[in-house]
Every structure is written in structure tokens, then in C-alpha cells.
Write a protein that holds these residues in place. Structure first.
Motif, PDB file in Angstrom:
ATOM      1  N   ALA A 137       0.840  -1.196   0.000  1.00 45.55           N
ATOM      2  CA  ALA A 137       0.000   0.000   0.000  1.00 45.55           C
ATOM      3  C   ALA A 137       0.876   1.247   0.000  1.00 45.55           C
ATOM      4  O   ALA A 137       1.908   1.297   0.660  1.00 45.55           O
ATOM      5  CB  ALA A 137      -0.915  -0.002   1.219  1.00 45.55           C
ATOM      6  N   ASP A 138       0.464   2.232  -0.740  1.00 48.52           N
ATOM      7  CA  ASP A 138       1.214   3.476  -0.873  1.00 48.52           C
ATOM      8  C   ASP A 138       0.256   4.611  -0.564  1.00 48.52           C
ATOM      9  O   ASP A 138      -0.394   5.147  -1.462  1.00 48.52           O
ATOM     10  CB  ASP A 138       1.789   3.583  -2.289  1.00 48.52           C
ATOM     11  CG  ASP A 138       2.537   4.882  -2.516  1.00 48.52           C
ATOM     12  OD1 ASP A 138       2.969   5.492  -1.523  1.00 48.52           O
ATOM     13  OD2 ASP A 138       2.678   5.283  -3.691  1.00 48.52           O
ATOM     14  N   LEU A 139       0.152   4.951   0.717  1.00 46.72           N
ATOM     15  CA  LEU A 139      -0.827   5.946   1.137  1.00 46.72           C
ATOM     16  C   LEU A 139      -0.116   7.241   1.514  1.00 46.72           C
ATOM     17  O   LEU A 139       0.697   7.268   2.443  1.00 46.72           O
ATOM     18  CB  LEU A 139      -1.630   5.425   2.338  1.00 46.72           C
ATOM     19  CG  LEU A 139      -2.338   4.086   2.145  1.00 46.72           C
ATOM     20  CD1 LEU A 139      -3.159   3.751   3.392  1.00 46.72           C
ATOM     21  CD2 LEU A 139      -3.225   4.105   0.914  1.00 46.72           C
ATOM     22  N   PRO A 140      -0.400   8.337   0.805  1.00 51.06           N
ATOM     23  CA  PRO A 140       0.252   9.628   1.079  1.00 51.06           C
ATOM     24  C   PRO A 140      -0.410  10.335   2.256  1.00 51.06           C
ATOM     25  O   PRO A 140      -1.286  11.185   2.081  1.00 51.06           O
ATOM     26  CB  PRO A 140       0.062  10.397  -0.230  1.00 51.06           C
ATOM     27  CG  PRO A 140      -1.191   9.834  -0.816  1.00 51.06           C
ATOM     28  CD  PRO A 140      -1.274   8.395  -0.375  1.00 51.06           C
ATOM     29  N   SER A 154     -12.750  -2.520   0.609  1.00 52.83           N
ATOM     30  CA  SER A 154     -13.226  -3.754  -0.022  1.00 52.83           C
ATOM     31  C   SER A 154     -13.229  -3.658  -1.544  1.00 52.83           C
ATOM     32  O   SER A 154     -13.248  -4.677  -2.249  1.00 52.83           O
ATOM     33  CB  SER A 154     -14.640  -4.095   0.464  1.00 52.83           C
ATOM     34  OG  SER A 154     -15.574  -3.135  -0.012  1.00 52.83           O
ATOM     35  N   GLN A 155     -13.201  -2.415  -2.066  1.00 50.42           N
ATOM     36  CA  GLN A 155     -13.240  -2.225  -3.518  1.00 50.42           C
ATOM     37  C   GLN A 155     -11.858  -2.272  -4.168  1.00 50.42           C
ATOM     38  O   GLN A 155     -11.760  -2.374  -5.399  1.00 50.42           O
ATOM     39  CB  GLN A 155     -13.893  -0.870  -3.833  1.00 50.42           C
ATOM     40  CG  GLN A 155     -15.321  -0.743  -3.329  1.00 50.42           C
ATOM     41  CD  GLN A 155     -16.206  -1.851  -3.857  1.00 50.42           C
ATOM     42  OE1 GLN A 155     -16.295  -2.040  -5.068  1.00 50.42           O
ATOM     43  NE2 GLN A 155     -16.842  -2.590  -2.961  1.00 50.42           N
ATOM     44  N   LEU A 156     -10.808  -2.205  -3.365  1.00 55.07           N
ATOM     45  CA  LEU A 156      -9.459  -2.133  -3.930  1.00 55.07           C
ATOM     46  C   LEU A 156      -9.145  -3.276  -4.902  1.00 55.07           C
ATOM     47  O   LEU A 156      -8.533  -3.044  -5.944  1.00 55.07           O
ATOM     48  CB  LEU A 156      -8.415  -2.088  -2.814  1.00 55.07           C
ATOM     49  CG  LEU A 156      -8.418  -0.824  -1.950  1.00 55.07           C
ATOM     50  CD1 LEU A 156      -7.420  -0.961  -0.815  1.00 55.07           C
ATOM     51  CD2 LEU A 156      -8.099   0.407  -2.785  1.00 55.07           C
ATOM     52  N   PRO A 157      -9.532  -4.531  -4.606  1.00 58.56           N
ATOM     53  CA  PRO A 157      -9.180  -5.608  -5.532  1.00 58.56           C
ATOM     54  C   PRO A 157     -10.189  -5.856  -6.641  1.00 58.56           C
ATOM     55  O   PRO A 157      -9.910  -6.649  -7.550  1.00 58.56           O
ATOM     56  CB  PRO A 157      -9.087  -6.835  -4.617  1.00 58.56           C
ATOM     57  CG  PRO A 157     -10.013  -6.549  -3.497  1.00 58.56           C
ATOM     58  CD  PRO A 157     -10.056  -5.058  -3.332  1.00 58.56           C
ATOM     59  N   THR A 181      -4.244  -9.585  -0.169  1.00 58.68           N
ATOM     60  CA  THR A 181      -3.040  -8.787   0.064  1.00 58.68           C
ATOM     61  C   THR A 181      -3.329  -7.295  -0.060  1.00 58.68           C
ATOM     62  O   THR A 181      -2.860  -6.492   0.762  1.00 58.68           O
ATOM     63  CB  THR A 181      -1.928  -9.193  -0.929  1.00 58.68           C
ATOM     64  OG1 THR A 181      -1.580 -10.560  -0.699  1.00 58.68           O
ATOM     65  CG2 THR A 181      -0.695  -8.323  -0.753  1.00 58.68           C
ATOM     66  N   LEU A 182      -4.090  -6.903  -1.082  1.00 55.92           N
ATOM     67  CA  LEU A 182      -4.406  -5.490  -1.276  1.00 55.92           C
ATOM     68  C   LEU A 182      -5.200  -4.940  -0.094  1.00 55.92           C
ATOM     69  O   LEU A 182      -4.959  -3.821   0.376  1.00 55.92           O
ATOM     70  CB  LEU A 182      -5.189  -5.296  -2.571  1.00 55.92           C
ATOM     71  CG  LEU A 182      -4.478  -5.671  -3.879  1.00 55.92           C
ATOM     72  CD1 LEU A 182      -5.386  -5.403  -5.072  1.00 55.92           C
ATOM     73  CD2 LEU A 182      -3.172  -4.922  -4.027  1.00 55.92           C
ATOM     74  N   ILE A 183      -6.156  -5.717   0.376  1.00 55.75           N
ATOM     75  CA  ILE A 183      -6.989  -5.268   1.499  1.00 55.75           C
ATOM     76  C   ILE A 183      -6.173  -5.197   2.780  1.00 55.75           C
ATOM     77  O   ILE A 183      -6.235  -4.211   3.536  1.00 55.75           O
ATOM     78  CB  ILE A 183      -8.204  -6.197   1.659  1.00 55.75           C
ATOM     79  CG1 ILE A 183      -9.151  -6.002   0.468  1.00 55.75           C
ATOM     80  CG2 ILE A 183      -8.929  -5.931   2.973  1.00 55.75           C
ATOM     81  CD1 ILE A 183     -10.277  -7.001   0.410  1.00 55.75           C
TER      82      ILE A 183
END
Length: 265
Positions: A137-140, A154-157, A181-183
Motif C-alpha cells: 500500500a502506498d498511502l500519502p 473492499s473495492q481495492l481488488p 493482500t491489497l486489502i
């Protein structure tokens, strides 16, 4: 449908974002929000109320970052702009209506950002058959006092899995690992953030025929919200697609959980 098609053809959008289906999905979601306005209203009001409560809980109100700002349906932009010096709205794409709303305020910044860090590597893998490592994850979140993850984790994948599945580059097991993994990466990044966290997420999807549950599924793909994010927990239902929106005789309902995690600072 013609209006949606025109908007799809005329909205500026990076090629990978368009090809993978993000633009089509966001335009379609705007249309659904209009069609299902009454059914969505309780969920949107509860989401906004939780976000406002989280905002008021902040001792410092310099910057708030909204992850998954989408169409701003569930984001109380007026309140956030009044309470915080800087309001940062982050999503993969900002449609014209969002840009117009943000332009009314002098303290709103729009950032187009891939929250899952998956679009570029997956697009290259499908188009060029290059290897793909599982992304982090790359959260600014630098400088934020409050981070809001609003109905996005839940929508990320969803779109990456559909795109990868159509290309046949991953096994079913591989797609399942990628989704979880994305979640989990998003949840871990929120858990590591030291400021106030407001998380709103689907935790169960239901298909109903009347009051009979036809099927249920886990939108978090087996991932678990970290225990220390589970403060001030709230529960409600979102009538996402009441009949006949998706099916003539069935309703699609989402179970929602909302959390406010106080600052660790």
C-alpha cells in the motif's frame, strides 16, 4: 445510457485507468447513486455523521486526508473544509462534478493516486507479460491529523481482479491471494498511522429475495480489521441495489461497519 457513454468518451483519463475499467465504474456509480438516491440516503447520512464525529475528535486540525473520495456521496465536504486548514481528496480519478465541488473551496487539494499501488504493475504484466510482485500500500498521509477511508477498502481488488482474470494471467488461487493482500496492506497502513483514523467498510454482502437470504459473501476476502482500529464501532445496512436495480426479484444489501480510532500521538 447515452449520457454515460458520452461522459466516458469525453472525460480525460490515463490510458491504464480507462482500459482497466475504472472510469466506466465511476461513471456508472454516479448514475446508480442518482437512481438509488432514497435507498442510499440512510447509509450516506450515517457515513457522514461518523466522519464528522471523527473530525471533531481531533485535537489538531491541520490536514485531513480522504482515501477513496469517489463522487463525494458520503463525504461531508462542507464540514471538513470548515474544520481543517487543508482537505486532501484522494482517488484514482476525479470526475468533473467532484472537481467542480472542490473548486468552491480554497483549502481542497485533489490527488489522483492508486491507493493499492497495483495498476501500473498489473497493466504492464497483462500488456507486456512482465513479472508482477505483490504491491505494498502506498498511502500519502504525511502531515495528516485525520485519515478517512470511506467505503473503499473492499473495492481495492475488484477491478484489478476482473482485469487480471479476463487476461488469464493468474490462477484462481493467485487472484485470491492478490485480493486479500491489497486489502490487508490498506488496513495495515491505517493501523500504522499515528493520527485519528475513520474507517468505513463493507463487511458482508447479502443477496435477498424478500427477507430470505439467497447468498452471502465476504467483501474483505478473509482479511480482518486490526483490533486497535475497532474503537467506537458502529453497524448499519446499506441497501446498495434494491430491486430491480440489479435483479428483478432480488435486493443487494451491504453490512457496514464504521470505526473511529483515536490518535496515538
Amino acid at each position: 445510457m447515452l449520457v454515460e457513454l458520452y461522459r466516458y468518451l469525453t472525460t480525460p483519463c490515463p490510458r491504464p485507468v480507462r482500459d482497466m475499467g475504472y472510469l466506466k465504474e465511476m461513471i456508472g456509480l454516479e448514475a446508480r447513486a442518482r437512481r438509488c438516491k432514497n435507498a442510499w440516503q440512510p447509509h450516506l447520512e450515517l457515513s457522514r455523521a461518523l466522519i464528522i464525529e471523527a473530525a471533531w475528535s481531533c485535537q489538531r486540525r491541520r490536514r485531513v486526508v480522504v482515501l477513496g473520495s469517489g463522487g463525494l456521496f458520503d463525504i461531508p465536504l462542507d464540514d471538513l473544509c470548515e474544520l481543517f486548514a487543508d482537505v486532501v481528496l484522494i482517488d484514482i480519478l476525479h470526475l468533473p462534478a467532484v472537481r467542480a465541488a472542490a473548486a468552491r473551496y480554497g483549502n481542497v487539494t485533489l490527488q489522483e493516486h492508486d491507493l493499492a499501488a497495483v495498476i501500473d504493475p498489473l497493466y504492464r504484466q497483462v500488456r507486456e507479460a512482465t513479472p508482477m510482485a505483490l504491491p505494498d500500500a502506498d498511502l500519502p498521509l504525511d502531515g495528516a491529523d485525520l485519515v478517512i477511508s470511506a467505503n473503499v477498502v473492499s473495492q481495492l481488488p475488484v477491478i484489478p481482479l476482473a482485469y487480471a482474470g479476463q487476461a488469464g494471467r493468474h490462477s484462481a488461487a493467485g487472484l485470491s491471494v492478490l485480493a486479500k493482500t491489497l486489502i490487508e496492506a490498506h488496513l495495515a497502513a491505517l493501523a500504522a498511522f499515528p493520527g485519528v483514523v475513520c474507517l468505513i467498510t463493507e463487511v458482508e454482502h447479502l443477496i435477498l429475495a424478500g427477507e430470505t437470504i439467497v447468498s452471502r459473501s465476504d467483501p474483505l476476502r478473509g482479511a480482518v480489521v486490526p483490533a486497535h482500529l475497532g474503537h467506537n464501532r458502529r453497524f448499519w445496512d446499506w441497501d446498495f441495489a434494491p430491486r430491480p436495480e440489479r435483479h428483478k426479484h432480488q435486493d443487494r444489501r451491504y453490512r457496514i461497519e464504521g470505526f473511529i480510532r483515536p490518535s496515538n500521538i
